[in-house]
Motif scaffolding. Structure first.
Motif, PDB file in Angstrom:
ATOM      1  N   UNK A  90      42.556  96.811  33.697  1.00  0.00           N
ATOM      2  CA  UNK A  90      42.060  96.774  32.318  1.00  0.00           C
ATOM      3  C   UNK A  90      40.948  95.752  32.102  1.00  0.00           C
ATOM      4  N   UNK A  91      40.722  94.867  33.056  1.00  0.00           N
ATOM      5  CA  UNK A  91      39.622  93.910  32.906  1.00  0.00           C
ATOM      6  C   UNK A  91      38.275  94.573  33.186  1.00  0.00           C
ATOM      7  N   UNK A  92      38.308  95.766  33.762  1.00  0.00           N
ATOM      8  CA  UNK A  92      37.081  96.472  34.107  1.00  0.00           C
ATOM      9  C   UNK A  92      36.712  97.500  33.030  1.00  0.00           C
ATOM     10  N   UNK A  93      35.589  97.269  32.363  1.00  0.00           N
ATOM     11  CA  UNK A  93      35.099  98.240  31.382  1.00  0.00           C
ATOM     12  C   UNK A  93      34.861  99.583  32.064  1.00  0.00           C
ATOM     13  N   UNK A  94      34.383  99.533  33.290  1.00  0.00           N
ATOM     14  CA  UNK A  94      34.098 100.742  34.060  1.00  0.00           C
ATOM     15  C   UNK A  94      35.371 101.566  34.244  1.00  0.00           C
ATOM     16  N   UNK A 139      38.254  92.048  25.645  1.00  0.00           N
ATOM     17  CA  UNK A 139      37.322  93.125  25.284  1.00  0.00           C
ATOM     18  C   UNK A 139      37.090  93.166  23.774  1.00  0.00           C
ATOM     19  N   UNK A 140      38.136  92.916  23.006  1.00  0.00           N
ATOM     20  CA  UNK A 140      37.988  92.922  21.541  1.00  0.00           C
ATOM     21  C   UNK A 140      37.003  91.855  21.079  1.00  0.00           C
ATOM     22  N   UNK A 141      37.058  90.680  21.696  1.00  0.00           N
ATOM     23  CA  UNK A 141      36.108  89.638  21.296  1.00  0.00           C
ATOM     24  C   UNK A 141      34.693  89.981  21.765  1.00  0.00           C
ATOM     25  N   UNK A 142      34.586  90.607  22.909  1.00  0.00           N
ATOM     26  CA  UNK A 142      33.267  90.989  23.428  1.00  0.00           C
ATOM     27  C   UNK A 142      32.662  92.149  22.632  1.00  0.00           C
ATOM     28  N   UNK A 143      33.510  93.088  22.223  1.00  0.00           N
ATOM     29  CA  UNK A 143      33.033  94.290  21.528  1.00  0.00           C
ATOM     30  C   UNK A 143      33.423  94.280  20.045  1.00  0.00           C
ATOM     31  N   UNK A 144      33.359  93.115  19.410  1.00  0.00           N
ATOM     32  CA  UNK A 144      33.787  93.037  18.015  1.00  0.00           C
ATOM     33  C   UNK A 144      32.953  93.935  17.108  1.00  0.00           C
ATOM     34  N   UNK A 145      31.733  94.305  17.527  1.00  0.00           N
ATOM     35  CA  UNK A 145      30.903  95.222  16.750  1.00  0.00           C
ATOM     36  C   UNK A 145      31.141  96.685  17.120  1.00  0.00           C
ATOM     37  N   UNK A 146      31.987  96.920  18.131  1.00  0.00           N
ATOM     38  CA  UNK A 146      32.292  98.286  18.565  1.00  0.00           C
ATOM     39  C   UNK A 146      33.789  98.405  18.867  1.00  0.00           C
TER      40      UNK A 146
END
Length: 171
Positions: A90-94, A139-146
């Motif tokens: 789950x650490x991999x966006x890919x 991921x939530x903190x990284x993609x807070x706009x998405x």
């Protein structure tokens, strides 16, 4: 891998005529966790049984770059997808993007999906605890706009975790 061979033969008669499969199996895996262990052994055993299998590193020519559209095409052209859940999956966006595509293909083309838990607890995937929960919070903190992207990942993890699966190693 007798099960895979038997299922491959029996599932081919139920394959929609309009769909042509390039691969029998697509393996979704986190390379850092499983590439030189479980994924390689699974890939080798499937090939020995004559099962045409897509493993990203094995289909590339030297110098060729792997792209997500290339992966999505391979997923769509595979009759079966094996999701190899491991500690850092789950650490991999890919990996998460691949998982979303696999679950969409399950719905649109009736692709068979087989989760395998390699040294992780299935409930950590389903409930997004442990390393899965930590990764998704990051991921939530990284993609807070998405946040829709993260919600797609969460939904795909939950849906995949609700499928019958195999468990290997201590989770």
């Amino acid at each position: 891998m007798k099960t895979s061979t038997r299922l491959r033969a029996s599932s081919s008669s139920s394959t929609p005529l309009a769909h042509s499969w390039t691969y029998d199996v697509f393996i979704c895996y986190r390379g850092a966790d499983t590439r030189y262990h479980f994924a390689d052994h699974l890939y080798s055993n499937l090939l020995q049984k004559g099962i045409k299998t897509f493993l990203a590193d094995e289909v590339l020519n030297r110098g060729e770059e792997l792209t997500l559209p290339m992966i999505f095409q391979a997923i769509g052209e595979s009759r079966i997808s094996v999701i190899l859940f491991s500690e850092n999956f789950a650490s991999s966006e890919w990996c998460l993007d691949e998982l979303v595509e696999i679950m969409q293909c399950k719905q649109s083309t009736n692709q068979i999906v087989w989760p395998i838990y390699y040294k992780v607890d299935p409930s950590d995937v389903r409930n997004q605890h442990g390393s899965f929960g930590e990764a998704l919070v990051n991921h939530e903190s990284k993609f807070e706009d998405d946040m829709e992207k993260v919600m797609r990942w969460r939904t795909a993890l939950n849906d995949a975790a609700n499928l019958a699966a195999w468990i290997f190693g201590d989770g």
